[in-house]
Structures are given as C-alpha cells and as structure tokens.
Design an enzyme around this catalytic site. Structure first.
Site, PDB file in Angstrom:
ATOM      1  N   ALA A 109      -7.320  12.007 -11.590  1.00 25.31           N
ATOM      2  CA  ALA A 109      -7.518  13.377 -11.082  1.00 25.31           C
ATOM      3  C   ALA A 109      -8.969  13.481 -10.640  1.00 25.31           C
ATOM      4  CB  ALA A 109      -7.182  14.406 -12.156  1.00 25.31           C
ATOM      5  N   ALA A 110      -9.258  13.018  -9.422  1.00 28.65           N
ATOM      6  CA  ALA A 110     -10.610  12.617  -9.060  1.00 28.65           C
ATOM      7  C   ALA A 110     -11.508  13.695  -8.451  1.00 28.65           C
ATOM      8  CB  ALA A 110     -10.541  11.423  -8.096  1.00 28.65           C
ATOM      9  N   ALA A 111     -10.954  14.646  -7.697  1.00 22.31           N
ATOM     10  CA  ALA A 111     -11.807  15.606  -6.993  1.00 22.31           C
ATOM     11  C   ALA A 111     -12.556  16.502  -7.989  1.00 22.31           C
ATOM     12  CB  ALA A 111     -10.974  16.449  -6.039  1.00 22.31           C
TER      13      ALA A 111
ATOM     14  N   SER B 236     -17.308  13.785  -8.994  1.00 18.12           N
ATOM     15  CA  SER B 236     -18.440  13.486  -9.887  1.00 18.12           C
ATOM     16  C   SER B 236     -18.171  12.247 -10.727  1.00 18.12           C
ATOM     17  CB  SER B 236     -18.741  14.692 -10.780  1.00 18.12           C
ATOM     18  OG  SER B 236     -17.610  15.057 -11.549  1.00 18.12           O
ATOM     19  N   LYS B 237     -16.991  12.190 -11.334  1.00 12.70           N
ATOM     20  CA  LYS B 237     -16.674  11.038 -12.186  1.00 12.70           C
ATOM     21  C   LYS B 237     -16.328   9.811 -11.348  1.00 12.70           C
ATOM     22  CE  LYS B 237     -15.042  14.214 -15.737  1.00 12.70           C
ATOM     23  NZ  LYS B 237     -15.202  15.397 -14.857  1.00 12.70           N
TER      24      LYS B 237
ATOM     25  N   ASP C 277       0.915  13.429  -7.194  1.00 13.76           N
ATOM     26  CA  ASP C 277       1.003  13.874  -8.575  1.00 13.76           C
ATOM     27  C   ASP C 277       0.753  12.636  -9.447  1.00 13.76           C
ATOM     28  OD1 ASP C 277       2.073  14.423 -11.203  1.00 13.76           O
ATOM     29  OD2 ASP C 277       3.175  16.113 -10.342  1.00 13.76           O
TER      30      ASP C 277
ATOM     31  N   CYS D 212     -11.793  19.737 -20.118  1.00 10.79           N
ATOM     32  CA  CYS D 212     -12.880  20.706 -20.341  1.00 10.79           C
ATOM     33  C   CYS D 212     -12.303  21.923 -21.055  1.00 10.79           C
ATOM     34  CB  CYS D 212     -13.565  21.091 -19.035  1.00 10.79           C
ATOM     35  SG  CYS D 212     -12.456  21.704 -17.746  1.00 10.79           S
TER      36      CYS D 212
END
Length: 474
Positions: A124-126, A129-130, A175, A246
């Site tokens: 889940a990249a967007a 940052s990671k 997904d 988070c």
C-alpha cells in the site's frame, strides 16, 4: 495547540482500557492535542546524511535525530518565506517530508546490516514515503514492487519516485488481496502499511476521528486480515513481513497479527522489536510488537510488527488472463548500442543489474530482478524510461539524469538560483554566456535536477509535467 481536536468518548474509553499501566490518559489526551513536530528523511540515493546535515546548518535548519531512523530528523526551519516543500533541496529530491513514526516500519524491515533483499513488495505504497525509504535501503538494487489500490494516488506515488531518483521500482494498481494468489512466494520482504481507522493521526488532522465508531474499526480489521494473509502468501520462505498501521486499536493491530498466527501456525514467527532503537522497550508488547501511544516518543500513534515466514503455505489458486506483454527485451547488440550512445551523449553508464526493454519507439530500463514476474503479473509502470528512438538515434529522457547521473558528468550545465526557479516552473532557461547542442544534464550546484536540450543559447525544459510547480520557489 490543537485544543479543538475531536476525541469521541467511546474512543477514549477504548484507549483507557488498553493503555499500558506505565501511561495515563491525561498525557494521552494532552499529546493528541499537540501539533506534530515536523520531520524529514534524508534521501541517501541523492546525498549522504553527513553532507545534508552540513547543508542544513548552512541554511539555519535545526535538526534533531529520530532515534529509529539514521536518515530521519525532526526539523525546525523558518518557513515564513519558503515552505520546506518548495525548497531547492526538496525539489531536487534530497529529502522527503515524512512523519517520524512512519519511518519506523522500514527501519524494522531493514533491522540489521544483514537484511539485504533482492525483491520487496510495498503493498500500500502511496504517496511514496516508505517506498522511497525502501529504495534507499536497497541502494536502488534488486526490484521493489510498489502497489497502490487508488488509481488517483498512483500518480502521486510515481511523481515522488521520480523526484527521489528511484530506478528499481515497478508500480501496480490492484487491491492488495491479489498478491498472494498472483505472486506466491515471490518476495524476500513485504511491507504492508495497512489502510486503517487512523486513530493515531489526530495530531496531524484534528478532525480525523469525526466519523470514528467501533463498527468501522471491526470492519477495517477484516480487510486487514485479508491483506496480511495475501502478504504472507507472497512472501518467500525465510522472508520478512512488516505489518504497520497509524492506528491504536488492538483489533487492527495485535489481533490481525494473531489471526495470521492462528491461520498458519508454526509457519509464523514474531520477531521482537525491543532492541530496534534506544528505548524501544517503552512501547514493546509481550509479543515483541511496537504499540506506540503518541506521548511515548512525541509522535503519531503507531503500530509495527515484524514477522518471519518459516514454512511454505498453500496459496490461493487463480486464473490468469494477462494478455500480450507489450515490451520486448533488447538484444545484446541493441543494449550495447544504447549504452554506447548514452555514454557518448551524456557520459552516463547503465547499471549492470538492469536491462534495456523496448516498446515501439520507447526505450526502458528494467531491473533484472523483475523478470521472473513479467509473465505472471500486470504492472502499470516498470523501471525508468530512458529514451525515445528517432531517425538520428535516441532522444534521452528526464530519469536518465535524475536516476542515473552522478552530477560529475562534463556534459552538464549549472544553473543560477534564478534560472533553477524557472526550470522547476517548467520554463526554458538561458544560462549566462553559455551555449551548446544536444541533451545536457541540468544541475543546481552539484545536484542533478533534470535533463534539457540545447537550442543555441537556450536550454529547452525537459521536466515532466507532474514535477512542474506553478509558483515561485526558494
């Protein structure tokens, strides 16, 4: 103070029930009402931490080390004239504005110097940052699959990858539940920073909890369980999975990890993160997870678990309909010619862990570690586009400069600050008393900021539209 932060009583009751005995609710509420300290991460694909610290001092930026990330710093800077996001250093990709706690999952993934991975999935990249932090830890080697379910957010993800000089990424738009069946046991490491209820983000968004309810938390946790199962299937035996959120609820954190253990038994091993950084034991759970309340390290509320896969699992069976792959791997003769012309034009060499691929007139550079996946999965973008062919050879592209150049190349032009502002706003520039021909690496100081083309005494702007700013900068 964010004294108007919204904290539903039902949520506070939930937190009081799970708060460790060493903490108290007064400090929790007080922390939630304090704005976050701004933090940044140095992009070591572009600059060393030591060199960045020197530059920051010259600019009057005060940096305080983030304990769990060598490249991470809390920053105090005068943004009254120029916001950090509009500084030349940010535009050049030297740093990423990133919340300190969100640096922790990647630090957990690359826990020791021995953690070197050839293939990594960021599920889940967007906004990136990671992803860019992982790429820096990989030194742009191997392959990094960056997936984002939201199509609109893929554009932001790609823009950040471009800005930061990442060349080993392959982007996808699915997904995350598809990976276990489509790419079983394909990755040495997987990061799943799962979509969540966002209970830890109130210091950034005072209204984050306006729609909070326990039913939503339970519903989200069901999705998270599906995602962590998919991630585990996609992981090679012996590989490492980091699960993070988070949020603070045990339903979205500990219980999701325990679900994985219940599902796969002895194939699942929890790594203890108590020694990830100094004082990590203040937030560690009995399982070895990090469950971080905002008052502990004065950051967002966060959760991180590190999990090892000790045995194979039976992945879901899927029927694949991929269609024809539109790229063709270049012959050795063509690859040699591309490399020869690139070196002649710009003194840039192709990395030896990548290969040239062709699609009509486009010339791309794919990481070799991606090849086993090319016939198994559909990607929206792979590697970097380095050129377009034309009758006289090759027309080189922006990422040749930002992802492959060192800044030491002779065929370059150094812009003044005034010209660099124009450049970042997408305009052509006329460097004083200079002229040339052909493509040229464009720099601000020693920092490569793009690729242009000489037209007499003018450098034609080659900045991609997604990186153009429409207002005055630095």
């Amino acid at each position: 103070m964010h004294s108007n932060v919204y904290l539903p009583q039902a949520f506070l009751d939930e937190m009081e029930a799970i708060l460790p005995a060493s903490l108290n609710m007064e400090d929790f509420i007080s922390a939630c009402q304090r704005p976050l300290r701004k933090s940044i991460r140095v992009n070591t694909l572009k600059i060393t931490v030591e060199e960045f610290v020197k530059r920051a001092a010259e600019k009057g930026w005060e940096l305080t080390q983030v304990p769990w990330c060598h490249e991470g710093f809390w920053i105090e800077a005068d943004e009254s004239v120029v916001p950090l996001g509009n500084t030349a250093e940010h535009m050049s990709g030297l740093f990423y504005i990133q919340e300190a706690s969100s640096m922790m999952p990647v630090s957990a993934l690359f826990k020791s110097d021995e953690d070197r991975f050839e293939s990594v999935l960021d599920m889940a990249a967007a906004p990136g940052s990671k992803t860019t932090q992982i790429a820096a830890n990989m030194s742009n080697e191997g392959v990094l699959v960056a997936n984002e379910f939201s199509a609109s957010r893929v554009k932001v993800l790609h823009a950040n990858i471009e800005r930061c000089g990442v060349r080993n990424a392959a982007l996808s738009n699915f997904d995350g539940r598809v990976f276990g069946g489509w790419l079983p046991e394909q990755f040495e490491a997987v990061l799943i920073d799962a979509p969540c209820s966002g209970e830890g983000t109130v210091r950034k968004d005072a209204d984050a909890m306006k729609n909070w309810n326990k039913e939503s938390v339970i519903s989200i946790s069901d999705t998270q369980k599906d995602l962590i199962e998919s991630a585990f299937h996609a992981l090679k035996v012996g590989g490492v999975l980091v699960y993070s959120t988070c949020t603070l609820s045990v339903e979205e954190n500990q219980q999701v990890c325990h679900h994985l253990k219940e599902k796969f038994g002895d194939a699942v091993e929890f790594d203890n993160l108590a020694e990830l950084f100094t004082d990590a034991d203040k937030a560690v759970t009995e399982e070895g997870f990090l469950h971080i309340f905002p008052q502990v390290y004065d950051c967002e509320g966060f959760f991180v678990a590190r999990i090892r896969k000790l045995a194979a699992t039976d992945a879901p069976q899927v029927k694949k309909r991929l269609g024809r792959f539109p790229f063709e791997k270049a012959s050795q003769k063509v690859q040699d010619e591309v490399e020869k012309q690139l070196h002649k034009a710009l003194e840039i060499a192709l990395p030896n862990d990548s290969s040239v691929w062709l699609r009509e007139k486009d010339v791309w550079l794919f990481p070799n570690a991606l090849e086993p996946m090319l016939g198994e999965f559909r990607f929206s973008r792979m590697g970097i586009k380095i050129a377009e062919t034309h009758k006289n050879g090759y027309r080189w592209q922006h990422q040749v400069a930002t992802a492959l150049a060192t800044g030491k190349e002779a065929h370059s032009v150094e812009l003044s600050v005034e010209d660099a502002r124009e450049w970042f706003m997408g305009r052509d520039v006329r460097p004083n008393n200079q002229s040339g021909k052909g493509e040229v690496i464009v720099k601000l100081g020693d920092d490569v900021i793009g690729l242009g083309k000489w037209v007499g005494n003018r450098v034609k702007n080659g900045l991609p539209r997604e990186l153009v700013r429409d207002k005055n900068l630095f």
